[in-house]
Scaffold this motif. Sequence first.
Motif, mmCIF file in Angstrom:
data_model
loop_
_atom_site.group_PDB
_atom_site.id
_atom_site.type_symbol
_atom_site.label_atom_id
_atom_site.label_comp_id
_atom_site.label_asym_id
_atom_site.label_seq_id
_atom_site.Cartn_x
_atom_site.Cartn_y
_atom_site.Cartn_z
ATOM 1 N N ASP A 132 0.853 -1.178 0.000
ATOM 2 C CA ASP A 132 0.000 0.000 0.000
ATOM 3 C C ASP A 132 0.898 1.239 0.000
ATOM 4 O OD1 ASP A 132 -2.967 1.016 0.650
ATOM 5 O OD2 ASP A 132 -1.548 2.201 1.839
ATOM 6 N N LEU A 133 0.500 2.264 -0.734
ATOM 7 C CA LEU A 133 1.351 3.446 -0.897
ATOM 8 C C LEU A 133 0.947 4.624 -0.017
ATOM 9 C CD1 LEU A 133 1.826 3.510 -4.790
ATOM 10 C CD2 LEU A 133 3.312 2.480 -3.053
ATOM 11 N N SER A 134 -0.064 4.462 0.825
ATOM 12 C CA SER A 134 -0.543 5.591 1.617
ATOM 13 C C SER A 134 0.575 6.250 2.410
ATOM 14 C CB SER A 134 -1.637 5.134 2.591
ATOM 15 O OG SER A 134 -2.699 4.520 1.915
ATOM 16 N N LEU A 135 1.417 5.443 3.048
ATOM 17 C CA LEU A 135 2.457 5.944 3.943
ATOM 18 C C LEU A 135 3.855 5.638 3.421
ATOM 19 C CD1 LEU A 135 0.861 4.785 7.319
ATOM 20 C CD2 LEU A 135 0.591 6.999 6.185
ATOM 21 N N MET A 136 3.979 5.365 2.143
ATOM 22 C CA MET A 136 5.253 4.893 1.609
ATOM 23 C C MET A 136 6.389 5.892 1.803
ATOM 24 S SD MET A 136 6.955 2.492 0.335
ATOM 25 C CE MET A 136 5.617 1.355 0.056
ATOM 26 N N THR A 137 6.143 7.168 1.602
ATOM 27 C CA THR A 137 7.228 8.140 1.741
ATOM 28 C C THR A 137 7.643 8.348 3.193
ATOM 29 O OG1 THR A 137 5.666 10.014 1.763
ATOM 30 C CG2 THR A 137 6.580 9.366 -0.361
ATOM 31 N N ALA B 287 5.592 11.187 -6.643
ATOM 32 C CA ALA B 287 6.289 11.199 -5.360
ATOM 33 C C ALA B 287 5.759 12.324 -4.478
ATOM 34 C CB ALA B 287 7.795 11.351 -5.576
ATOM 35 N N ALA B 288 5.486 13.484 -5.074
ATOM 36 C CA ALA B 288 4.905 14.600 -4.313
ATOM 37 C C ALA B 288 3.504 14.236 -3.822
ATOM 38 C CB ALA B 288 4.858 15.853 -5.187
ATOM 39 N N PHE B 289 2.721 13.586 -4.675
ATOM 40 C CA PHE B 289 1.372 13.184 -4.269
ATOM 41 C C PHE B 289 1.427 12.193 -3.110
ATOM 42 C CE2 PHE B 289 -2.015 9.937 -4.782
ATOM 43 C CZ PHE B 289 -3.101 10.722 -4.435
ATOM 44 N N LEU B 290 2.346 11.244 -3.159
ATOM 45 C CA LEU B 290 2.456 10.253 -2.089
ATOM 46 C C LEU B 290 3.026 10.866 -0.813
ATOM 47 C CD1 LEU B 290 3.665 7.128 -4.102
ATOM 48 C CD2 LEU B 290 1.364 7.649 -3.251
ATOM 49 N N GLU C 175 1.481 12.426 4.703
ATOM 50 C CA GLU C 175 1.440 13.472 5.725
ATOM 51 C C GLU C 175 0.716 14.702 5.179
ATOM 52 O OE1 GLU C 175 4.432 15.388 9.078
ATOM 53 O OE2 GLU C 175 5.268 14.430 7.304
ATOM 54 N N PRO C 176 -0.612 14.640 5.083
ATOM 55 C CA PRO C 176 -1.358 15.774 4.525
ATOM 56 C C PRO C 176 -1.238 17.049 5.355
ATOM 57 C CG PRO C 176 -2.842 14.142 5.471
ATOM 58 C CD PRO C 176 -1.488 13.519 5.441
ATOM 59 N N SER C 177 -0.883 16.913 6.630
ATOM 60 C CA SER C 177 -0.754 18.088 7.500
ATOM 61 C C SER C 177 0.664 18.645 7.522
ATOM 62 C CB SER C 177 -1.181 17.727 8.921
ATOM 63 O OG SER C 177 -0.355 16.703 9.454
#
Length: 279
Positions: free
Chosen positions: A147-152, A231-234, A239-241
């Motif tokens: 899952d890529l939600s928290l990959m970065t 990469a910027a989107f992920l 961390e949307p905040s």
Amino acid sequence: MIRLISIFVGLGFAGVALISLAFGAYAYATDEPVAHLPYKKPEKVDFSFNGPFGKWDYGQLQRGYKVYKEVCAACHGIKFVSFRDLADLGYTEAQVKAEAASWTVPGIDPDTGEATTRPGLPTDPFPEPYPNNVAAAAANNNAIPPDLSLMTKARNDGSNYVASLLAGYQDEPDPEVLAEFPEAAPGPGLYHNPYFKNLNLAMSPPIAIDDQVAYDDGTKATVRQMSEDVAAFLTWTAEPSLIKRKQTGWPVMIFLLFATVLAYLSKQQIWSAVKPKKD
């Protein structure tokens, strides 16, 4: 008697610790160092959100979302993100509803109670590409796409790592690397990437050619551009905040500095009447 037993128990633990230390020191001194495969560190990308004064580039985030939707979503989910979160990328309410409806999500037939599918709603999380890990492994050469939600956040220097990995595939290792590390040659079903620690991974190059995605804003969709955009989107999904946290940090730092100065002046004022004793 109890005290004597305690002493012996303590001596036993101390003896075990000393023996473990001795064996560990001996192994460290005698074992040959393991040669790590020479993977590359991620290349630095000048993202807009870098640094203490960073900001989101909403155009880049929207482009990155499009790359995810058209390229990455076939294998990788972002289960911690809901369609309504896209409003944070600059989409209007109507656009969010339309975007959610363009996806198919699992549902329940109200008449029969059987599992079915339906168009997505803004409140729905992004759907998983596979129903379970067994199906995911069967479709990907026994490798389960993460899952890529928290990959970065899960990878060191995550934003740069994702961008470098996606744009860094090679047909084969460099001859110098291959001569020193024959195991660096990609095996069956593997693809060489110098930014991956094992140098070879099961994921084929997802972004392979320029203009693989047609950007709505006219940006040239090179492999490097698409890699940086997703990469910027992920980074945002992880961390949307991020930007709010940075913006909040500056007032907090200024307040703490002011409070420190105020506390020092107060201390000087309170103790100004107290004279030190002379010897």
